[in-house]
Design a protein around this motif. Structure first.
Motif, PDB file in Angstrom:
ATOM      1  N   ARG A  42      41.144  33.314  40.315  1.00  0.00           N
ATOM      2  CA  ARG A  42      40.397  34.952  41.289  1.00  0.00           C
ATOM      3  C   ARG A  42      41.224  36.331  40.246  1.00  0.00           C
ATOM      4  O   ARG A  42      40.037  36.795  39.800  1.00  0.00           O
ATOM      5  CB  ARG A  42      40.569  35.173  42.301  1.00  0.00           C
ATOM      6  CG  ARG A  42      39.570  35.961  43.384  1.00  0.00           C
ATOM      7  CD  ARG A  42      39.924  36.597  44.380  1.00  0.00           C
ATOM      8  NE  ARG A  42      39.280  34.848  45.309  1.00  0.00           N
ATOM      9  CZ  ARG A  42      38.140  35.055  45.199  1.00  0.00           C
ATOM     10  NH1 ARG A  42      37.256  35.555  45.094  1.00  0.00           N
ATOM     11  NH2 ARG A  42      37.952  33.825  46.407  1.00  0.00           N
ATOM     12  N   ILE A  43      41.726  35.976  39.765  1.00  0.00           N
ATOM     13  CA  ILE A  43      42.346  37.413  39.225  1.00  0.00           C
ATOM     14  C   ILE A  43      42.022  37.491  37.465  1.00  0.00           C
ATOM     15  O   ILE A  43      41.604  38.840  38.231  1.00  0.00           O
ATOM     16  CB  ILE A  43      43.493  37.867  40.107  1.00  0.00           C
ATOM     17  CG1 ILE A  43      44.230  37.681  40.969  1.00  0.00           C
ATOM     18  CG2 ILE A  43      44.150  38.605  39.079  1.00  0.00           C
ATOM     19  CD1 ILE A  43      44.107  39.250  42.557  1.00  0.00           C
ATOM     20  N   GLN A  44      42.394  36.257  37.329  1.00  0.00           N
ATOM     21  CA  GLN A  44      42.005  36.621  36.096  1.00  0.00           C
ATOM     22  C   GLN A  44      40.574  36.751  36.130  1.00  0.00           C
ATOM     23  O   GLN A  44      40.399  37.185  34.791  1.00  0.00           O
ATOM     24  CB  GLN A  44      42.442  35.203  35.284  1.00  0.00           C
ATOM     25  CG  GLN A  44      44.246  35.408  35.385  1.00  0.00           C
ATOM     26  CD  GLN A  44      44.931  34.096  35.190  1.00  0.00           C
ATOM     27  OE1 GLN A  44      43.836  33.460  34.383  1.00  0.00           O
ATOM     28  NE2 GLN A  44      45.998  34.303  34.493  1.00  0.00           N
ATOM     29  N   LEU A  45      40.067  35.610  36.592  1.00  0.00           N
ATOM     30  CA  LEU A  45      38.092  36.009  36.286  1.00  0.00           C
ATOM     31  C   LEU A  45      37.721  37.539  36.852  1.00  0.00           C
ATOM     32  O   LEU A  45      37.370  37.662  36.326  1.00  0.00           O
ATOM     33  CB  LEU A  45      37.825  35.012  37.142  1.00  0.00           C
ATOM     34  CG  LEU A  45      37.918  33.098  36.557  1.00  0.00           C
ATOM     35  CD1 LEU A  45      37.506  32.403  37.850  1.00  0.00           C
ATOM     36  CD2 LEU A  45      37.550  32.732  34.802  1.00  0.00           C
ATOM     37  N   GLN A  46      38.238  37.567  37.828  1.00  0.00           N
ATOM     38  CA  GLN A  46      38.045  38.965  38.161  1.00  0.00           C
ATOM     39  C   GLN A  46      37.660  40.162  36.903  1.00  0.00           C
ATOM     40  O   GLN A  46      37.507  40.888  36.519  1.00  0.00           O
ATOM     41  CB  GLN A  46      38.574  39.834  39.575  1.00  0.00           C
ATOM     42  CG  GLN A  46      38.242  38.793  40.399  1.00  0.00           C
ATOM     43  CD  GLN A  46      38.603  39.636  42.042  1.00  0.00           C
ATOM     44  OE1 GLN A  46      39.936  39.695  41.620  1.00  0.00           O
ATOM     45  NE2 GLN A  46      38.417  39.713  43.106  1.00  0.00           N
ATOM     46  N   GLN A  47      39.421  40.074  36.330  1.00  0.00           N
ATOM     47  CA  GLN A  47      39.581  40.780  35.138  1.00  0.00           C
ATOM     48  C   GLN A  47      38.668  40.943  34.258  1.00  0.00           C
ATOM     49  O   GLN A  47      38.165  41.793  33.484  1.00  0.00           O
ATOM     50  CB  GLN A  47      41.289  40.296  34.491  1.00  0.00           C
ATOM     51  CG  GLN A  47      41.415  41.282  33.011  1.00  0.00           C
ATOM     52  CD  GLN A  47      42.919  40.651  33.121  1.00  0.00           C
ATOM     53  OE1 GLN A  47      43.651  39.813  33.226  1.00  0.00           O
ATOM     54  NE2 GLN A  47      43.503  41.658  31.547  1.00  0.00           N
ATOM     55  N   VAL A  48      38.138  39.477  33.902  1.00  0.00           N
ATOM     56  CA  VAL A  48      37.594  38.971  32.903  1.00  0.00           C
ATOM     57  C   VAL A  48      36.501  40.066  33.178  1.00  0.00           C
ATOM     58  O   VAL A  48      35.377  40.687  32.166  1.00  0.00           O
ATOM     59  CB  VAL A  48      36.992  37.493  32.610  1.00  0.00           C
ATOM     60  CG1 VAL A  48      35.758  37.679  31.560  1.00  0.00           C
ATOM     61  CG2 VAL A  48      38.246  36.919  32.128  1.00  0.00           C
ATOM     62  N   ILE A  49      35.686  39.940  34.487  1.00  0.00           N
ATOM     63  CA  ILE A  49      33.999  40.326  34.878  1.00  0.00           C
ATOM     64  C   ILE A  49      33.894  42.122  34.651  1.00  0.00           C
ATOM     65  O   ILE A  49      33.092  42.471  34.165  1.00  0.00           O
ATOM     66  CB  ILE A  49      33.747  40.294  35.951  1.00  0.00           C
ATOM     67  CG1 ILE A  49      33.532  38.426  35.586  1.00  0.00           C
ATOM     68  CG2 ILE A  49      32.482  40.478  36.808  1.00  0.00           C
ATOM     69  CD1 ILE A  49      33.057  37.325  37.233  1.00  0.00           C
ATOM     70  N   VAL A  50      35.229  42.436  35.320  1.00  0.00           N
ATOM     71  CA  VAL A  50      35.327  43.636  34.950  1.00  0.00           C
ATOM     72  C   VAL A  50      35.471  44.185  33.917  1.00  0.00           C
ATOM     73  O   VAL A  50      34.859  45.353  33.390  1.00  0.00           O
ATOM     74  CB  VAL A  50      36.641  44.068  35.616  1.00  0.00           C
ATOM     75  CG1 VAL A  50      37.486  45.911  35.683  1.00  0.00           C
ATOM     76  CG2 VAL A  50      36.992  43.850  37.759  1.00  0.00           C
ATOM     77  N   ASN A  51      36.054  44.176  32.728  1.00  0.00           N
ATOM     78  CA  ASN A  51      36.550  44.229  31.893  1.00  0.00           C
ATOM     79  C   ASN A  51      35.135  43.550  30.832  1.00  0.00           C
ATOM     80  O   ASN A  51      34.397  44.811  30.389  1.00  0.00           O
ATOM     81  CB  ASN A  51      37.614  43.380  30.598  1.00  0.00           C
ATOM     82  CG  ASN A  51      37.209  43.697  29.400  1.00  0.00           C
ATOM     83  OD1 ASN A  51      36.524  43.882  28.412  1.00  0.00           O
ATOM     84  ND2 ASN A  51      38.579  44.157  28.698  1.00  0.00           N
ATOM     85  N   LEU A  52      34.419  42.921  31.106  1.00  0.00           N
ATOM     86  CA  LEU A  52      32.388  43.170  30.844  1.00  0.00           C
ATOM     87  C   LEU A  52      31.842  44.274  30.913  1.00  0.00           C
ATOM     88  O   LEU A  52      31.017  44.401  30.230  1.00  0.00           O
ATOM     89  CB  LEU A  52      32.275  41.381  30.658  1.00  0.00           C
ATOM     90  CG  LEU A  52      32.791  40.346  30.083  1.00  0.00           C
ATOM     91  CD1 LEU A  52      32.674  39.087  30.856  1.00  0.00           C
ATOM     92  CD2 LEU A  52      32.964  40.564  28.471  1.00  0.00           C
ATOM     93  N   LEU A  53      32.127  44.701  32.438  1.00  0.00           N
ATOM     94  CA  LEU A  53      31.116  45.209  32.693  1.00  0.00           C
ATOM     95  C   LEU A  53      31.577  46.500  32.397  1.00  0.00           C
ATOM     96  O   LEU A  53      30.753  47.457  32.215  1.00  0.00           O
ATOM     97  CB  LEU A  53      31.303  45.654  34.511  1.00  0.00           C
ATOM     98  CG  LEU A  53      30.196  44.513  35.089  1.00  0.00           C
ATOM     99  CD1 LEU A  53      31.235  43.760  36.686  1.00  0.00           C
ATOM    100  CD2 LEU A  53      29.123  44.160  34.765  1.00  0.00           C
ATOM    101  N   MET A  54      33.006  47.097  32.777  1.00  0.00           N
ATOM    102  CA  MET A  54      32.810  48.341  32.436  1.00  0.00           C
ATOM    103  C   MET A  54      32.956  48.728  30.486  1.00  0.00           C
ATOM    104  O   MET A  54      32.684  50.111  30.121  1.00  0.00           O
ATOM    105  CB  MET A  54      34.647  49.042  32.402  1.00  0.00           C
ATOM    106  CG  MET A  54      35.125  48.552  33.776  1.00  0.00           C
ATOM    107  SD  MET A  54      34.450  50.068  34.608  1.00  0.00           S
ATOM    108  CE  MET A  54      34.884  51.370  33.621  1.00  0.00           C
ATOM    109  N   ASN A  55      32.786  47.673  29.552  1.00  0.00           N
ATOM    110  CA  ASN A  55      32.534  47.835  28.426  1.00  0.00           C
ATOM    111  C   ASN A  55      31.304  47.953  27.671  1.00  0.00           C
ATOM    112  O   ASN A  55      30.961  48.705  27.380  1.00  0.00           O
ATOM    113  CB  ASN A  55      33.078  46.659  27.814  1.00  0.00           C
ATOM    114  CG  ASN A  55      34.132  45.912  27.290  1.00  0.00           C
ATOM    115  OD1 ASN A  55      35.171  47.707  27.662  1.00  0.00           O
ATOM    116  ND2 ASN A  55      34.618  45.013  26.739  1.00  0.00           N
ATOM    117  N   GLY A  56      30.645  47.503  29.254  1.00  0.00           N
ATOM    118  CA  GLY A  56      28.578  48.005  29.094  1.00  0.00           C
ATOM    119  C   GLY A  56      28.687  49.140  29.536  1.00  0.00           C
ATOM    120  O   GLY A  56      27.936  49.496  29.224  1.00  0.00           O
TER     121      GLY A  56
END
Length: 155
Positions: A42-56
């Motif tokens: 869960r934490i790793q997948l959250q990290q990925v999604i946070v990164n993609l959203l923040m990049n956007g």
């Protein structure tokens, strides 16, 4: 651990809702109903999604001539995968940068380290999935990831 990817997305949105609002971005969710669970951390997948959203969000920082929108989609992809897509209406991907986006230490940001997308790809690959990016026409970018419904590769 078996995870509802839509719940992971919802958790991330709750974390970064303030950033979305501060930057005047509209958020559009198109989450598939009743998706099967994925195996993952869960934490790793959250990290990925946070990164993609923040990049956007950052990619739309200088946009003043059009609507700023983040769109997040989830759906089944074939019979054995879930697909998550994060689409922005930002500055897009320069063709000369496309092949390097996921390389460690490559960045287009003046204050970036160039590790975020490299780490994201490593996490998704460790989960047995793939992560890629495409430029949108006429502007913006879409980052998509797939996760298998049954992965034996998650550590």
């Amino acid at each position: 651990m078996r995870l509802d990817i839509n719940q992971v997305i919802d958790d991330v949105i709750a974390l970064i809702r303030g950033e979305i609002n501060v930057h005047g971005i509209s958020l559009r969710l198109e989450l598939g109903a009743l998706l099967p669970p994925v195996d993952g951390d869960r934490i790793q997948l959250q990290q990925v999604i946070v990164n993609l959203l923040m990049n956007g969000i950052q990619a739309m920082g200088a946009v003043t001539d059009r609507h700023r929108e983040l769109r997040i989609r989830s759906r089944e992809h074939g019979s054995d995968q879930i697909l998550v897509a994060v689409e922005d209406s930002g500055v897009g991907i320069e063709p000369e940068h496309a092949a390097q986006l996921f390389n460690a230490f490559f960045t287009t940001k003046p204050d970036g380290m160039g590790m975020g997308l490299s780490i994201c790809r490593s996490i998704i690959e460790a989960h047995g999935g793939q992560l890629w990016a495409t430029a949108n026409v006429p502007h913006g970018a879409t980052f998509q990831l797939t996760l298998p419904l049954n992965a034996d590769t998650v550590s």
